[in-house]
Every structure is written in C-alpha cells, then in structure tokens.
Design a protein around this motif. Structure first.
Motif, PDB file in Angstrom:
ATOM      1  N   LEU A 110      38.516 -57.651 -45.639  1.00 39.46           N
ATOM      2  CA  LEU A 110      37.666 -56.695 -44.917  1.00 39.46           C
ATOM      3  C   LEU A 110      37.014 -57.337 -43.700  1.00 39.46           C
ATOM      4  O   LEU A 110      36.794 -56.675 -42.681  1.00 39.46           O
ATOM      5  N   LYS A 111      36.732 -58.627 -43.794  1.00 41.87           N
ATOM      6  CA  LYS A 111      36.141 -59.322 -42.638  1.00 41.87           C
ATOM      7  C   LYS A 111      37.141 -59.423 -41.484  1.00 41.87           C
ATOM      8  O   LYS A 111      36.757 -59.422 -40.314  1.00 41.87           O
ATOM      9  N   PHE A 112      38.431 -59.516 -41.806  1.00 44.40           N
ATOM     10  CA  PHE A 112      39.446 -59.495 -40.747  1.00 44.40           C
ATOM     11  C   PHE A 112      39.463 -58.124 -40.067  1.00 44.40           C
ATOM     12  O   PHE A 112      39.626 -58.020 -38.847  1.00 44.40           O
ATOM     13  N   LYS A 113      39.287 -57.089 -40.856  1.00 41.76           N
ATOM     14  CA  LYS A 113      39.246 -55.744 -40.280  1.00 41.76           C
ATOM     15  C   LYS A 113      38.009 -55.572 -39.398  1.00 41.76           C
ATOM     16  O   LYS A 113      38.058 -54.878 -38.371  1.00 41.76           O
ATOM     17  N   ASP A 114      36.914 -56.223 -39.781  1.00 44.90           N
ATOM     18  CA  ASP A 114      35.687 -56.140 -38.982  1.00 44.90           C
ATOM     19  C   ASP A 114      35.875 -56.734 -37.590  1.00 44.90           C
ATOM     20  O   ASP A 114      35.183 -56.360 -36.639  1.00 44.90           O
ATOM     21  N   ILE A 115      36.816 -57.687 -37.466  1.00 44.32           N
ATOM     22  CA  ILE A 115      37.087 -58.291 -36.152  1.00 44.32           C
ATOM     23  C   ILE A 115      37.799 -57.293 -35.245  1.00 44.32           C
ATOM     24  O   ILE A 115      37.767 -57.421 -34.017  1.00 44.32           O
ATOM     25  N   GLY A 116      38.420 -56.282 -35.851  1.00 48.23           N
ATOM     26  CA  GLY A 116      39.075 -55.255 -35.052  1.00 48.23           C
ATOM     27  C   GLY A 116      40.529 -55.015 -35.391  1.00 48.23           C
ATOM     28  O   GLY A 116      41.212 -54.248 -34.708  1.00 48.23           O
ATOM     29  N   PHE A 117      41.016 -55.648 -36.444  1.00 50.81           N
ATOM     30  CA  PHE A 117      42.415 -55.485 -36.838  1.00 50.81           C
ATOM     31  C   PHE A 117      42.586 -54.266 -37.741  1.00 50.81           C
ATOM     32  O   PHE A 117      41.715 -53.957 -38.562  1.00 50.81           O
ATOM     33  N   SER A 118      43.728 -53.623 -37.601  1.00 53.56           N
ATOM     34  CA  SER A 118      44.074 -52.548 -38.533  1.00 53.56           C
ATOM     35  C   SER A 118      44.531 -53.180 -39.845  1.00 53.56           C
ATOM     36  O   SER A 118      44.823 -54.380 -39.908  1.00 53.56           O
ATOM     37  N   THR A 119      44.614 -52.381 -40.879  1.00 51.77           N
ATOM     38  CA  THR A 119      45.060 -52.892 -42.178  1.00 51.77           C
ATOM     39  C   THR A 119      46.452 -53.502 -42.077  1.00 51.77           C
ATOM     40  O   THR A 119      46.709 -54.601 -42.578  1.00 51.77           O
ATOM     41  N   VAL A 120      47.357 -52.799 -41.415  1.00 49.96           N
ATOM     42  CA  VAL A 120      48.736 -53.288 -41.276  1.00 49.96           C
ATOM     43  C   VAL A 120      48.769 -54.590 -40.482  1.00 49.96           C
ATOM     44  O   VAL A 120      49.520 -55.516 -40.815  1.00 49.96           O
ATOM     45  N   ALA A 121      47.938 -54.690 -39.446  1.00 51.98           N
ATOM     46  CA  ALA A 121      47.896 -55.913 -38.639  1.00 51.98           C
ATOM     47  C   ALA A 121      47.373 -57.088 -39.460  1.00 51.98           C
ATOM     48  O   ALA A 121      47.878 -58.215 -39.344  1.00 51.98           O
ATOM     49  N   VAL A 122      46.363 -56.847 -40.288  1.00 50.30           N
ATOM     50  CA  VAL A 122      45.828 -57.908 -41.153  1.00 50.30           C
ATOM     51  C   VAL A 122      46.914 -58.411 -42.096  1.00 50.30           C
ATOM     52  O   VAL A 122      47.109 -59.619 -42.265  1.00 50.30           O
ATOM     53  N   ILE A 123      47.647 -57.479 -42.698  1.00 51.13           N
ATOM     54  CA  ILE A 123      48.687 -57.854 -43.658  1.00 51.13           C
ATOM     55  C   ILE A 123      49.786 -58.670 -42.980  1.00 51.13           C
ATOM     56  O   ILE A 123      50.171 -59.743 -43.452  1.00 51.13           O
ATOM     57  N   GLY A 124      50.286 -58.167 -41.856  1.00 50.39           N
ATOM     58  CA  GLY A 124      51.363 -58.870 -41.147  1.00 50.39           C
ATOM     59  C   GLY A 124      50.939 -60.248 -40.687  1.00 50.39           C
ATOM     60  O   GLY A 124      51.690 -61.224 -40.810  1.00 50.39           O
ATOM     61  N   GLU A 141      55.367 -51.289 -33.668  1.00 47.38           N
ATOM     62  CA  GLU A 141      55.397 -50.203 -34.630  1.00 47.38           C
ATOM     63  C   GLU A 141      54.331 -50.490 -35.681  1.00 47.38           C
ATOM     64  O   GLU A 141      54.078 -51.637 -36.019  1.00 47.38           O
ATOM     65  N   GLU A 142      53.706 -49.445 -36.171  1.00 46.01           N
ATOM     66  CA  GLU A 142      52.615 -49.645 -37.124  1.00 46.01           C
ATOM     67  C   GLU A 142      53.185 -49.859 -38.527  1.00 46.01           C
ATOM     68  O   GLU A 142      53.020 -49.039 -39.431  1.00 46.01           O
ATOM     69  N   ASN A 143      53.887 -50.991 -38.680  1.00 45.83           N
ATOM     70  CA  ASN A 143      54.365 -51.368 -40.013  1.00 45.83           C
ATOM     71  C   ASN A 143      54.250 -52.876 -40.173  1.00 45.83           C
ATOM     72  O   ASN A 143      54.142 -53.621 -39.192  1.00 45.83           O
ATOM     73  N   VAL A 144      54.268 -53.312 -41.409  1.00 47.59           N
ATOM     74  CA  VAL A 144      54.033 -54.730 -41.719  1.00 47.59           C
ATOM     75  C   VAL A 144      55.084 -55.624 -41.086  1.00 47.59           C
ATOM     76  O   VAL A 144      54.774 -56.678 -40.515  1.00 47.59           O
ATOM     77  N   ASP A 145      56.349 -55.229 -41.172  1.00 43.91           N
ATOM     78  CA  ASP A 145      57.434 -56.080 -40.668  1.00 43.91           C
ATOM     79  C   ASP A 145      57.294 -56.355 -39.175  1.00 43.91           C
ATOM     80  O   ASP A 145      57.572 -57.460 -38.703  1.00 43.91           O
ATOM     81  N   SER A 146      56.874 -55.358 -38.414  1.00 43.25           N
ATOM     82  CA  SER A 146      56.708 -55.517 -36.970  1.00 43.25           C
ATOM     83  C   SER A 146      55.611 -56.530 -36.662  1.00 43.25           C
ATOM     84  O   SER A 146      55.784 -57.434 -35.842  1.00 43.25           O
ATOM     85  N   TRP A 147      54.474 -56.388 -37.329  1.00 43.18           N
ATOM     86  CA  TRP A 147      53.370 -57.327 -37.115  1.00 43.18           C
ATOM     87  C   TRP A 147      53.720 -58.719 -37.629  1.00 43.18           C
ATOM     88  O   TRP A 147      53.345 -59.731 -37.014  1.00 43.18           O
ATOM     89  N   LEU A 148      54.418 -58.772 -38.738  1.00 46.52           N
ATOM     90  CA  LEU A 148      54.817 -60.065 -39.298  1.00 46.52           C
ATOM     91  C   LEU A 148      55.742 -60.812 -38.342  1.00 46.52           C
ATOM     92  O   LEU A 148      55.577 -62.018 -38.113  1.00 46.52           O
ATOM     93  N   ALA A 149      56.709 -60.102 -37.768  1.00 46.18           N
ATOM     94  CA  ALA A 149      57.680 -60.738 -36.873  1.00 46.18           C
ATOM     95  C   ALA A 149      56.991 -61.359 -35.657  1.00 46.18           C
ATOM     96  O   ALA A 149      57.255 -62.511 -35.293  1.00 46.18           O
ATOM     97  N   PHE A 156      45.309 -53.830 -51.425  1.00 51.29           N
ATOM     98  CA  PHE A 156      44.927 -53.755 -50.010  1.00 51.29           C
ATOM     99  C   PHE A 156      46.064 -53.199 -49.162  1.00 51.29           C
ATOM    100  O   PHE A 156      45.832 -52.634 -48.095  1.00 51.29           O
ATOM    101  N   GLY A 157      47.305 -53.383 -49.663  1.00 51.88           N
ATOM    102  CA  GLY A 157      48.460 -52.873 -48.923  1.00 51.88           C
ATOM    103  C   GLY A 157      49.591 -53.863 -48.740  1.00 51.88           C
ATOM    104  O   GLY A 157      50.634 -53.529 -48.164  1.00 51.88           O
ATOM    105  N   PHE A 158      49.426 -55.103 -49.215  1.00 55.62           N
ATOM    106  CA  PHE A 158      50.501 -56.095 -49.095  1.00 55.62           C
ATOM    107  C   PHE A 158      51.715 -55.630 -49.898  1.00 55.62           C
ATOM    108  O   PHE A 158      51.571 -55.237 -51.062  1.00 55.62           O
ATOM    109  N   PRO A 159      52.902 -55.653 -49.299  1.00 55.98           N
ATOM    110  CA  PRO A 159      54.108 -55.299 -50.062  1.00 55.98           C
ATOM    111  C   PRO A 159      54.274 -56.259 -51.246  1.00 55.98           C
ATOM    112  O   PRO A 159      54.225 -57.477 -51.060  1.00 55.98           O
ATOM    113  N   TRP A 160      54.462 -55.716 -52.430  1.00 61.19           N
ATOM    114  CA  TRP A 160      54.534 -56.535 -53.640  1.00 61.19           C
ATOM    115  C   TRP A 160      55.626 -57.602 -53.525  1.00 61.19           C
ATOM    116  O   TRP A 160      55.415 -58.766 -53.879  1.00 61.19           O
ATOM    117  N   ASN A 161      56.788 -57.211 -53.009  1.00 67.83           N
ATOM    118  CA  ASN A 161      57.905 -58.161 -52.983  1.00 67.83           C
ATOM    119  C   ASN A 161      57.831 -59.164 -51.831  1.00 67.83           C
ATOM    120  O   ASN A 161      58.753 -59.944 -51.623  1.00 67.83           O
TER     121      ASN A 161
END
Length: 560
Positions: free
Chosen positions: A168-182, A222-230, A138-143
């Motif tokens: 995919l249901k989280f994406k249906d709510i309106g989140f981008s893939t990166v936002a879901v992961i973070g 920023e459209e990256n996992v670390d930004s959304w995670l923080a 789905f895109g989650f960083p392995w490490n």
C-alpha cells in the motif's frame, strides 16, 4: 533353483507390465482425468486442510506434473476414478509443499531444492503459504510467485500484514496496483524489509515513478502485469549496473525507445559484453545510455586482426610493436565478441574503453579486415586442419574457442597450449575463473598459461589450496607465480607442503645455512633433492623419510 527365480522374475515383469498398461489413461480421457484429479486436490486442500477454496484451486490447477504423478498411481476407470482419487488421498496424504511450489511457477525439476525438511503439511508451517495468499490477494498472479521466491525468499517470511502495508505504501507513491505488481516482480527485494519502506527502496520507487511519468506510461503500457514486468525488468538491468548515478536516470528518461524497441535479452547481452572489459558497471550503463546506437552494432560475428584493431583504436606503431613483443599469444585473428578479453589480456582494456566511452563508440562498427590474408597464421591454419580430422574434433574446437575467448589469437602459440590442456571447455573456464577470483590480474593469468599451460589441468579446489599455501604458510605473494608459474602444477600434499616444511625445519634448527627459493625446493627432482639433503648431513635423508616424506614419496624413491 535358477529356473524358479527366472519364472518368478518373468511373472513379476508381466504383472508390472499389465499394471502399467492398466494405469495408462487413454488419450481421449486424459483431460477428464486431469480435471477430476485437480478437483480432488482442490477439495482435499479445502475441506481437509482448511485452505480457502480459491487458493486450493490455484494450487491444484497450476501443479500439472504433480497432478499427473498422482494420476499414474491409480488404476483408471471412468465411472470410479473420482472415488478412487478420494480414497487414495484419504490413505495417502500428498506432500502439500510439493504441489504448492510447483503451482507458484517453480519448475518441477527444481521443486525438491525448496521443500522444507521433514515437513509435508501446511499445518506444520504456514509462513510461506500465508505470504503467498497475501500477495495473491493484492493481485499478484499465483503462478508468478515462484519468481519472487527463487530470487528473494525473505519476502515469504514476512507476515501478511507486513506485506500488505508495504504494498500500500508503494501505491501511496503514485503507482497503480498493476504497476506495483509488475515492478515488484522485476525487483523482488523491494518487498523485503517489513511494513515500512527504507530510504533506498523509497528513493528507488520515487525515481521509477518519475521515469514512468516521463515515459507517459498511461498511454505507453497496457494495464496488465506482463507489460509492467517487461519494462521494469529492462530498467532493472541499468539499476543493477549503477543505481546511484543521477545521470543514468536522466538518460533513461530521454531514451524511451531503448526500452520499447529492444528486448531484455538484447540489453543484457550488450551490458554483459561491455562488462567483460572489467570496468565499472556504472560506466557500462552510461556508455549504452549515452550511445543507444550501440544496440544495433554486431559485436558477435565480425572477425578482427588484433594488431589492425589496435591501430584502428589509435595506437601508434611502436605501441603495437610493444604489445606484440610482450603478449605475442594475442596476435593473429580473433572475433570481435572476444575483444574485451583480448584487451584485458594485454592490459589495454581501460584505455580502449575510455576511448569508446568518450564519443568514439563508432569505432566498434567501422572496423573490418581489409585483406583476406591479413594476420593469417600458417601454423595455426595447419593445426586447425589437423583438428578437423580427429575423432575428438568437437571437444578440441571447444577448448580452442575457450583459448580465443580469454585472449589467445589464432596463432601457433594457441595451438601449442591446446596440446597441453585437458578437460572440457567448461572445466577450463572454471579453473581460469578460480585464478581470476583469487586476485591475479587477467593478463598475468594469460602469461602464466602461456608459460605453463598445465596450470589449467588442476582441479579448482587444488588451485585454491596451493594459492592459500603460497600466500599463507610460505608467506609469499601471488606475484611469485610470475617467477615460478609451474608451482601450480605440483602436488601440494605430496610435494610442495612436505618439502617446504622440511626446509623450514632445517633452517630453524640451524642445519642449513642456505635459504633456497620456492622453485628450487619444489621443482628439484626427488633424486637431486635427496642428494642435496645428504650433502647437508648424511643423516638428514633418514629424518626426511621418517618425519616429513609421505608414503607415496617414500615408495617412489624406493622403487627408483
């Protein structure tokens, strides 16, 4: 014979030393050795264990400690190292789970805690691996998957289909893939529950979507996992404090700067400070969100006069005098960082917190000790000077700091208590926490410690057993400790239990008309206790020794 053994030992030592030197990889070849080892593990997992090449490579490239351990098992030679690796793996299969757990970001020193029992190969149980592969797909960083696994292992018992459906249901709510992961990395339990979203998680993500829209996330993050995670981890701090409160979500939307200007560590530190007041977590969240200026207050270093601070909060002189009379151990100076526990030690924590919550939070920043000599306790200062000259200075200062942390001020009483408590500051804290967890009010624990400091010398399990015996077999309440705090200082097996049971037996048999208090039963010296039994009937001491007294007690009496 001795010389033969000595010679053999020297030969073995020299052989081991030579072997170790031979296996040591020269610095200029370390990168080469690591690269070849990673490639060998990748090929091994891909060809021998049928993992996809991508996932095999992820495991090999993110398990650095396991790779180094493998390298050290082999003799290094540039021309033959790759061949040696393949040969070694053919005859010595690796623990695949060990490499896997390190690769997903779990520290190697902790890996052993997560290894499945008596399983070494993915073929024995692919559940965790398949879940990891689905998340990675789905895109989650392995490490970063280790963060999920450590906090919420249930994520990894779900099938790939369930995880994919949920994401995919989280994406249906309106989140981008990166936002879901973070967001899911910040709130791992959001991934539990199978393919369907429960009402709580759906509601949470709807609120998060609304909040991120208010933040104008498209331009803010920023459209990256670390930004959304923080950012998501900062939001989680308040979510964990009071997820049901609608006002909290509105305030978060209006205080975007709180999540941009302050680190997660700073937010956690402030939240923990106010949680120490012992109030509802929801109220702590609202205090910070309503008054974000609190984030700039220095609540660590300032020194306070306890009586001066109470007056600063608006207490009348007669109220301050009442505190001084009932809780003299809190008087003197202390640090502002200890204020929450100081207030709990005098049962004023809720009152003062309400004052802060109702628009007077500035009181925390506007107080200062006016007079350099204000509330200085001479006995305390003299005791402190003596501590500085001891070999165990650091140990004792740490214990003294613990006493200040739980509300004892810089006064002579704190020094007297210090003389009687044994153990490290961490051990004292653990014992204090056991008392608190048992249901005894904070201020009462401090009063107990003041009256019987040796309470803090008891082991945690011993404290628990004695409290259980008091409330269970003795049928009394924890309030009795206020009458007889030293109860916790006596031995349960050798003193409390046998004496109480014998007294109970005497009453049940009608041999004793008088019902003694717990304090009288337990605290009476052995000699006086036996004399009391003899006074009831000359034959009773014999029965005590034969049926109730343990060997240790009998030996003590005989020796005396």
């Amino acid at each position: 014979m001795f010389m033969v053994r000595l010679k053999f030992a020297l030969i073995f030592h020299n052989f081991s030393t030579v072997a170790a030197k031979h296996r040591r990889v020269p610095s200029k070849y370390k990168s080469l050795a690591i690269g070849k080892a990673q490639q060998a593990i990748t090929d091994y997992l891909h060809t021998t264990r049928s993992l996809s090449y991508t996932h095999a490579e992820q495991i090999a490239s993110n398990a650095s400690v396991s790779i180094r351990s493998l390298i050290l098992k082999l003799d290094f030679s540039v021309p033959t190292f790759s061949k040696s690796l393949r040969k070694h793996l053919s005859y010595h299969p690796i623990n695949e789970f060990e490499f896997f757990f390190e690769s997903i970001g779990i520290d190697y020193s902790e890996v052993s805690e997560f290894l499945p029992e008596k399983k070494f190969f993915f073929s024995e149980d692919r559940t965790v691996l398949d879940a990891a592969c689905a998340l990675s797909g789905f895109g989650f960083p392995w490490n970063k998957l280790g963060k999920l696994y450590k906090e919420e292992r249930l994520v990894f018992v779900q099938s790939p289909g369930e995880l994919e459906s949920r994401l995919l249901k989280f994406k249906d709510i309106g989140f981008s893939t990166v936002a879901v992961i973070g967001t899911c990395l910040a709130i791992p339990r959001a991934l539990c529950g199978g393919g369907e979203l429960g009402s709580e998680i759906r509601c949470l993500f709807v609120k998060l979507k609304r909040l991120f829209d208010e933040f104008d996330s498209q331009h803010l993050f920023e459209e990256n996992v670390d930004s959304w995670l923080a950012v998501s981890r900062k939001i989680r701090i308040f979510y964990d404090l009071g997820c049901e409160n609608e006002e909290m979500w509105e305030l978060m939307g209006r205080n975007k700067s709180l999540f941009l200007e302050y680190s997660e560590e700073a937010l956690v530190k402030k939240a923990k400070y106010f949680c120490r007041f012992g109030v509802r977590k929801e109220d702590v969240a609202l205090l910070i969100l309503r008054n974000p200026a609190i984030m700039n207050f220095d609540l660590e270093k300032p020194v306070i006069s306890v009586t001066g601070m109470l007056k600063h909060f608006g207490l009348r002189q007669d109220e301050v005098d009442a505190v001084a009379q009932k809780y003299p151990y809190v008087l003197g100076r202390n640090k502002l960082k200890n204020l929450p526990y100081v207030l709990r030690a005098i049962d004023l924590h809720e009152r003062i917190f309400d004052i802060l919550k109702n628009g007077n939070h500035q009181l925390l920043a506007s107080y200062s000790v006016m007079d350099p000599d204000e509330d200085l306790d001479r006995e305390y200062q003299e005791g402190l000077e003596e501590l500085q000259n001891l070999r165990t200075k650091t140990h004792n200062i740490q214990k003294l700091d613990f006493l200040h942390e739980i509300g004892f001020g810089e006064n002579g009483m704190a020094m007297k208590v210090l003389q009687h408590v044994h153990g490290t500051a961490v051990e004292l804290q653990d014992r204090f926490q056991i008392l608190l967890n048992s249901g005894i009010i904070f201020s009462k624990i401090c009063l107990l410690i003041r009256s019987a400091p040796k309470i803090l010398n008891q082991k945690p399990h011993s404290i628990q057993d004695k409290l259980r015996f008091l409330c269970g077999e003795m049928g009394d309440s924890l309030d009795y400790l206020e009458v007889f705090p030293a109860y916790l200082c006596f031995d349960l097996e050798n003193r409390i239990s046998p004496r109480f049971r014998f007294h109970k037996w005497l009453v049940e048999k009608g041999l004793s008309e008088k019902s003694y208090s717990i304090a009288s039963i337990v605290a009476t010296s052995e000699k006086a206790f036996i004399a009391r039994l003899y006074g009831i009937h000359p034959a009773i001491p014999k029965h005590w020794f034969e049926r109730f007294a343990n060997r240790k007690t009998r030996a003590t009496v005989i020796l005396n």
